[in-house]
Design a protein around this motif. Structure first.
Motif, PDB file in Angstrom:
ATOM      1  N   ASP A  27      61.124  72.149  51.488  1.00  9.32           N
ATOM      2  CA  ASP A  27      60.056  71.854  53.011  1.00  9.32           C
ATOM      3  C   ASP A  27      60.111  73.134  53.711  1.00  9.32           C
ATOM      4  O   ASP A  27      58.602  73.571  53.772  1.00  9.32           O
ATOM      5  CB  ASP A  27      60.756  71.237  53.694  1.00  9.32           C
ATOM      6  N   THR A  47      51.535  64.929  47.409  1.00 10.58           N
ATOM      7  CA  THR A  47      52.561  64.977  48.058  1.00 10.58           C
ATOM      8  C   THR A  47      53.783  64.144  47.773  1.00 10.58           C
ATOM      9  O   THR A  47      53.417  63.444  46.930  1.00 10.58           O
ATOM     10  CB  THR A  47      53.416  66.063  49.196  1.00 10.58           C
ATOM     11  N   ALA A  49      56.678  61.261  49.454  1.00  5.58           N
ATOM     12  CA  ALA A  49      58.524  60.828  50.322  1.00  5.58           C
ATOM     13  C   ALA A  49      59.469  61.755  49.362  1.00  5.58           C
ATOM     14  O   ALA A  49      60.457  62.680  50.264  1.00  5.58           O
ATOM     15  CB  ALA A  49      58.276  59.259  50.844  1.00  5.58           C
ATOM     16  N   GLU A  54      57.015  66.856  53.148  1.00  8.78           N
ATOM     17  CA  GLU A  54      55.825  66.562  53.428  1.00  8.78           C
ATOM     18  C   GLU A  54      55.218  66.873  55.440  1.00  8.78           C
ATOM     19  O   GLU A  54      54.256  67.422  55.355  1.00  8.78           O
ATOM     20  CB  GLU A  54      55.710  64.490  53.927  1.00  8.78           C
ATOM     21  N   THR A  55      56.257  67.532  55.897  1.00  7.80           N
ATOM     22  CA  THR A  55      56.984  68.069  57.077  1.00  7.80           C
ATOM     23  C   THR A  55      55.811  69.036  56.451  1.00  7.80           C
ATOM     24  O   THR A  55      54.752  69.752  57.177  1.00  7.80           O
ATOM     25  CB  THR A  55      57.593  67.595  57.539  1.00  7.80           C
ATOM     26  N   SER A  75      50.608  61.403  48.543  1.00  6.98           N
ATOM     27  CA  SER A  75      51.527  60.530  48.334  1.00  6.98           C
ATOM     28  C   SER A  75      52.217  59.613  48.107  1.00  6.98           C
ATOM     29  O   SER A  75      51.571  58.660  47.185  1.00  6.98           O
ATOM     30  CB  SER A  75      52.556  61.190  50.033  1.00  6.98           C
ATOM     31  N   THR A  94      55.672  58.607  56.130  1.00  7.63           N
ATOM     32  CA  THR A  94      54.855  59.371  55.406  1.00  7.63           C
ATOM     33  C   THR A  94      53.750  59.993  56.572  1.00  7.63           C
ATOM     34  O   THR A  94      53.375  60.916  56.022  1.00  7.63           O
ATOM     35  CB  THR A  94      54.534  59.081  54.438  1.00  7.63           C
ATOM     36  N   LYS A  97      54.702  62.251  58.983  1.00 12.43           N
ATOM     37  CA  LYS A  97      55.996  63.527  58.717  1.00 12.43           C
ATOM     38  C   LYS A  97      54.754  64.648  58.446  1.00 12.43           C
ATOM     39  O   LYS A  97      53.923  65.581  58.664  1.00 12.43           O
ATOM     40  CB  LYS A  97      56.306  63.469  57.554  1.00 12.43           C
ATOM     41  N   LEU A  98      53.466  63.674  58.000  1.00 11.18           N
ATOM     42  CA  LEU A  98      52.490  65.112  57.287  1.00 11.18           C
ATOM     43  C   LEU A  98      50.794  65.072  58.906  1.00 11.18           C
ATOM     44  O   LEU A  98      50.323  65.864  58.506  1.00 11.18           O
ATOM     45  CB  LEU A  98      50.836  64.177  56.488  1.00 11.18           C
ATOM     46  N   TYR A 106      47.329  56.410  47.957  1.00  9.30           N
ATOM     47  CA  TYR A 106      48.433  56.704  48.143  1.00  9.30           C
ATOM     48  C   TYR A 106      49.108  55.982  46.706  1.00  9.30           C
ATOM     49  O   TYR A 106      48.892  55.398  46.102  1.00  9.30           O
ATOM     50  CB  TYR A 106      49.047  55.912  49.272  1.00  9.30           C
TER      51      TYR A 106
END
Length: 275
Positions: A27, A47, A49, A54-55, A75, A94, A97-98, A106
């Motif tokens: 990350d 990306t 999970a 994801e952050t 994701s 998700t 975080k994004l 998805y």
């Protein structure tokens, strides 16, 4: 800046044929890597999970200043979150975080048949799609038996099946089944994490073309209509991987790479990833 070809998915949504993957990128390194990719011209970022980054992706997207409508963000729901309600909760996590209101794509990350919850997970994805919270839904690492069952049971045919695919592992039965259902095949690990780049057949083509072996392999994927998401954390390689649209491999060169497929190998068995 290269113009990236577009693939139109079975619901009319358009995805760049060449995107940027962040599998196995920590990350704290992801923000810089995604920023370099966006600067180079990538607009599709993949990306998941389970990647735990994801952050980091979200930070890069927010810092880029690129309008959201110009980006395509994918994701995936992890195995431990299979099931209808758990998948809906995982999707919300998700997005948080994004830092996004919706995803473009998805995916169910693995079918995990030992748990046998992927049909319930798919119902949750169909709900997200019906509610307009995601533009397209699909699967990852699905073998034909899993995809066939899901198509029979569901109301929406997946837009994408993302599988490991490279010269040494060409997953031809998967591609054929995807094609039969109108599902786009997307290659993860398209360069086999570098394992195929020293193969004499590939290095010979690269030398003759004055290209890198990675560029040759990516071109092989693209000319066969696949979506690809190569990964790198090195800025010059990130840019090189995008510089593949001004040359074309011959039929003989494509055939030489096709011949590198390892007979009998079909990739990791999905039962190994039951979460």
């Amino acid at each position: 800046m290269s113009t990236i070809p577009i693939v139109t998915l079975n619901n009319g949504v358009e995805i760049p044929q060449l995107g940027f993957g962040v599998f196995q990128v920590p990350d704290d390194e992801t923000t810089a890597a995604v920023a370099a990719a966006l600067d180079a011209g990538y607009r599709s970022i993949d990306t998941a999970a389970i990647y735990g980054n994801e952050t980091g992706v979200g930070r890069a997207l927010a810092d880029s200043g690129i309008p959201r409508e110009e980006l395509f963000i994918t994701s995936k729901v992890w195995n431990a979150d299979h099931g209808y309600d758990a998948t809906l909760r995982a999707y919300d996590t998700t997005l948080d975080k994004l830092g996004l209101d919706a995803l473009d794509l998805y995916l169910i990350h693995w079918p995990t048949p030992r748990r046998d919850l992927y049909l319930d997970t798919w119902r949750a994805l169909e709900r997200l799609y019906a509610d307009g919270r995601v533009r397209a839904i699909g699967v990852s690492n699905f073998q034909p038996a899993h995809l066939d069952r899901l198509v029979d049971a569901g109301t929406i045919v997946p837009a994408v099946n993302q599988v490991e695919l490279h010269p040494a592992l060409q997953n031809r039965a998967v591609i054929a089944d995807d094609d039969r259902h109108g599902v786009a095949t997307e290659a993860w690990s398209p360069l086999a994490q570098g394992a195929v780049l020293a193969d004499p057949a590939i290095t010979a083509i690269a030398s003759a073309r004055e290209r890198t072996p990675a560029q040759v392999v990516l071109r092989w994927h693209l000319q066969q209509g696949r979506i690809v998401i190569p990964k790198s954390v090195t800025p010059h390689r990130i840019a090189e991987n995008l510089d593949v649209f001004d040359f074309t491999l011959t039929d003989d060169e494509l055939a030489a790479i096709d011949a590198l497929d390892r007979d009998g190998r079909t990739g990791p068995h999905p039962d190994e990833f039951h979460g």
